[in-house]
Every structure is written in C-alpha cells, then in structure tokens.
Design a protein around this motif. Structure first.
Motif, PDB file in Angstrom:
ATOM      1  N   MET A 104       8.829  66.650  16.847  1.00 25.89           N
ATOM      2  CA  MET A 104       7.861  66.352  18.384  1.00 25.89           C
ATOM      3  C   MET A 104       6.615  66.147  17.980  1.00 25.89           C
ATOM      4  O   MET A 104       5.986  65.280  18.467  1.00 25.89           O
ATOM      5  N   HIS A 105       6.264  66.939  16.951  1.00 31.45           N
ATOM      6  CA  HIS A 105       4.496  66.820  16.581  1.00 31.45           C
ATOM      7  C   HIS A 105       4.237  65.326  16.166  1.00 31.45           C
ATOM      8  O   HIS A 105       3.244  64.891  16.802  1.00 31.45           O
ATOM      9  N   THR A 106       5.183  64.870  15.011  1.00 26.84           N
ATOM     10  CA  THR A 106       5.075  63.393  14.686  1.00 26.84           C
ATOM     11  C   THR A 106       5.093  62.540  15.956  1.00 26.84           C
ATOM     12  O   THR A 106       4.174  61.499  15.882  1.00 26.84           O
ATOM     13  N   CYS A 108       4.087  62.882  18.709  1.00 27.54           N
ATOM     14  CA  CYS A 108       2.772  62.908  19.636  1.00 27.54           C
ATOM     15  C   CYS A 108       1.804  62.249  18.755  1.00 27.54           C
ATOM     16  O   CYS A 108       0.769  61.587  19.432  1.00 27.54           O
ATOM     17  N   HIS A 109       1.697  62.226  17.617  1.00 28.86           N
ATOM     18  CA  HIS A 109       0.891  61.276  16.693  1.00 28.86           C
ATOM     19  C   HIS A 109       1.130  59.715  17.096  1.00 28.86           C
ATOM     20  O   HIS A 109       0.357  59.034  17.448  1.00 28.86           O
ATOM     21  N   LEU A 110       2.363  59.648  17.166  1.00 27.11           N
ATOM     22  CA  LEU A 110       2.816  58.083  17.395  1.00 27.11           C
ATOM     23  C   LEU A 110       2.360  57.751  18.913  1.00 27.11           C
ATOM     24  O   LEU A 110       1.905  56.576  19.335  1.00 27.11           O
ATOM     25  N   LEU A 191      -5.977  65.298   6.654  1.00 30.35           N
ATOM     26  CA  LEU A 191      -5.773  63.841   7.609  1.00 30.35           C
ATOM     27  C   LEU A 191      -4.167  63.674   7.337  1.00 30.35           C
ATOM     28  O   LEU A 191      -3.555  63.416   6.546  1.00 30.35           O
ATOM     29  N   ILE A 192      -3.459  63.684   8.661  1.00 27.90           N
ATOM     30  CA  ILE A 192      -2.296  63.115   8.848  1.00 27.90           C
ATOM     31  C   ILE A 192      -2.177  61.547   8.945  1.00 27.90           C
ATOM     32  O   ILE A 192      -2.605  60.961   9.941  1.00 27.90           O
ATOM     33  N   CYS A 193      -1.611  60.795   7.811  1.00 25.90           N
ATOM     34  CA  CYS A 193      -1.958  59.471   7.713  1.00 25.90           C
ATOM     35  C   CYS A 193      -0.248  58.990   7.927  1.00 25.90           C
ATOM     36  O   CYS A 193       0.589  59.388   7.383  1.00 25.90           O
ATOM     37  N   PRO A 204      -7.093  63.731  11.953  1.00 27.62           N
ATOM     38  CA  PRO A 204      -7.358  65.263  11.307  1.00 27.62           C
ATOM     39  C   PRO A 204      -6.376  66.146  12.075  1.00 27.62           C
ATOM     40  O   PRO A 204      -6.257  66.223  13.280  1.00 27.62           O
ATOM     41  N   CYS A 205      -5.355  67.161  11.237  1.00 32.98           N
ATOM     42  CA  CYS A 205      -4.561  67.824  12.006  1.00 32.98           C
ATOM     43  C   CYS A 205      -3.898  68.990  11.000  1.00 32.98           C
ATOM     44  O   CYS A 205      -3.687  68.732   9.857  1.00 32.98           O
ATOM     45  N   GLY A 206      -3.848  70.085  11.566  1.00 31.86           N
ATOM     46  CA  GLY A 206      -3.469  71.193  10.681  1.00 31.86           C
ATOM     47  C   GLY A 206      -2.123  71.647  10.843  1.00 31.86           C
ATOM     48  O   GLY A 206      -1.351  72.557  10.335  1.00 31.86           O
ATOM     49  N   THR A 208       2.441  70.603  11.270  1.00 32.52           N
ATOM     50  CA  THR A 208       3.609  70.339  10.191  1.00 32.52           C
ATOM     51  C   THR A 208       4.145  69.071  10.866  1.00 32.52           C
ATOM     52  O   THR A 208       4.398  69.000  12.083  1.00 32.52           O
ATOM     53  N   HIS A 209       4.635  68.058   9.848  1.00 32.22           N
ATOM     54  CA  HIS A 209       5.239  66.726  10.514  1.00 32.22           C
ATOM     55  C   HIS A 209       6.277  66.423   9.369  1.00 32.22           C
ATOM     56  O   HIS A 209       6.456  66.700   8.431  1.00 32.22           O
ATOM     57  N   VAL A 210       7.166  65.354  10.078  1.00 32.80           N
ATOM     58  CA  VAL A 210       8.014  64.874   9.199  1.00 32.80           C
ATOM     59  C   VAL A 210       7.627  63.999   8.093  1.00 32.80           C
ATOM     60  O   VAL A 210       6.363  63.388   8.347  1.00 32.80           O
TER      61      VAL A 210
HETATM   62 ZN   LIG Z   1      -0.414  66.639  13.710  1.00 36.02          ZN
END
Ligand SMILES: [Zn+2]
Length: 245
Positions: A104-106, A108-110, A191-193, A204-206, A208-210
């Motif tokens: 879900m968190h990933t 949100c980035h998309l 940085l989540i790339c 920038p994000c602290g 957890t992501h897939v």
């Molecule tokens: Zn994030």
C-alpha cells in the motif's frame, strides 16, 4: 539508549533478535535493535510478538517512537508477561499485515507520480490508504487506476538511496509533501527511488516499501472525495474496481 532500526536496511526482515534495554512505566519494551517499524510518516507501526527463551510469547498491540525518533517502543497488549531488562527475545513481525502495508505504501508513491499535485496528507492502511492532494481539478478515477496499474505491471525497481540532510535542503524540489516535514535531523535521509536510475520517481521517505512495483499487485482508486475547494482525497484499495470485478 537508542534502538538500532534493522528494517531501514532490510524492509523484508520479519524476524530478528533483540535485547531488552528498558521497560517503561506504561509497560512499553525498549530493545537494543528491532525489525519492528514504529508509527510515522503515515505508516502504522508493526504488530506481532516477542518470543522468550522458554517459547512463550509477548503479544504486541503497536510499535511507536519514544521521546525521540531514534527510540522504538514495543507496546504489549493487556495482561502480557513482562520481560526482564537484559533478556534476549526473538522478534516476530506480523508479516502478512506488514507486507500489505508495504504494498500500500508503495502504491501511494505511485499515485504521487500519476497525480502530480502537492500532497497535503497521507495515511497508509492494510485495506485502504488515502492520499490528499492540493488540487481543484476533477479527475476520472478509472483513468488514474489505469495509469497506476501501468506502473505496477511495468515492474520498476524500488530502492533506497541515502543522502545527507544538507543535500536534501539544497534540493527542496524533490519533496512533494506540502506540509509534511521531510525526515531530516538524523544526519541522513532515505530517498525512495522508483525506476532504473530513479527515472520514475524519488521522494524522501522513512517508511517501508516493496522492492519492485509488480509486488504492489492489483490496486484501484475506490473514491475521490472533495475535501474543500482545493483539496482532493484519493482512496486506494487492493483488487480490481468493483464494476469490473
Ligand atoms: Zn514511502
């Protein structure tokens, strides 16, 4: 004492060992290190259990930060046994729940890639997440879903790049959140790339992501709500949209 946050270097670490360094008056357990994510940045903290040497379990209701961001507290449910300071425990994250939160968190980035407006708020949930944007336009939710699913099926890599606080402050343009402060203050920022060479996004994000967008799986925009004249709330859910299910 600070808690070593093992999940920062490995989002997929579901179990680890930790030693109790303090028990707080409210029963919260502080450990020297942990794989439990503490509530922050819109992502809820982990649940799960701590296993004692005799195999008995201490069930946790939540994980949160202590007085500072470098302290992580494991909060037991009611009437759980209380460990001793110095005791070593095996930590078990409720992985099914956490993995949903990572997907879900990933997602949100998309959504922030597909919907290029400043973000005013976000909350990640196991069943539904919401992202608020500073925008007044009306957007078709099915079109947003289609563009999200394109990013998912293109299977872009998702990875972390560490930069210094100074680098971030020198490049304020990379922060999409309008009134959420980026996670500075620890000297370095993750940085989540997304995409090869961050071609899709970096933020920038602290949390957890897939590790690749395909893992997000089927998601859709269930609803876009008007929250004031210049605010739109997007609700993301797992699965395919109801009308085509
Ligand atoms: Zn994030």
């Amino acid at each position: 004492m600070t808690t070593k946050a093992l999940f920062r270097d490995d989002f997929y670490l579901a179990t680890a060992e930790g030693t109790v360094t303090a028990i707080h008056p409210d029963g919260a357990i502080e450990l020297d290190q942990t794989c439990f994510y503490a509530t922050s940045g819109g992502q809820p903290g982990d649940t799960g259990f701590l296993e004692r040497a005799d195999g008995s379990r201490i069930q946790l209701g939540q994980t949160r930060h202590g007085e500072t961001k470098d302290i992580i507290l494991h909060v037991p449910l009611e009437e759980q046994p209380r460990p001793e300071v110095g005791e070593t425990l095996v930590l078990h994250v409720d992985w099914a729940r956490r993995y949903k939160l990572m997907r879900m968190h990933t997602a949100c980035h998309l959504l922030s890639v597909v919907c290029e407006y400043p973000i005013t708020g976000a909350a990640v949930g196991e069943e539904e997440s919401r992202v608020d944007f500073d925008m007044s336009e009306t957007i078709d939710k099915d079109e947003i879903t289609a563009r999200l699913m394109t990013l998912v099926t293109e299977n872009h890599p998702v990875f972390t790049r560490w930069i210094t606080d100074d680098e971030l402050l020198a490049n304020p343009g990379i922060v999409k959140s309008k009134n959420v402060r980026p996670p500075v203050g620890l000297g370095r920022v993750s940085l989540i790339c997304i995409g090869k060479d961050s071609s899709v996004d970096s933020q920038p994000c602290g949390g957890t992501h897939v590790s690749e967008t395909q893992e997000v799986g089927a998601i859709h925009i269930a609803k876009i709500e008007k929250k004031g004249k210049e605010n739109r709330r997007f609700r993301i859910r797992f699965g395919v949209p109801e009308q085509s299910a």
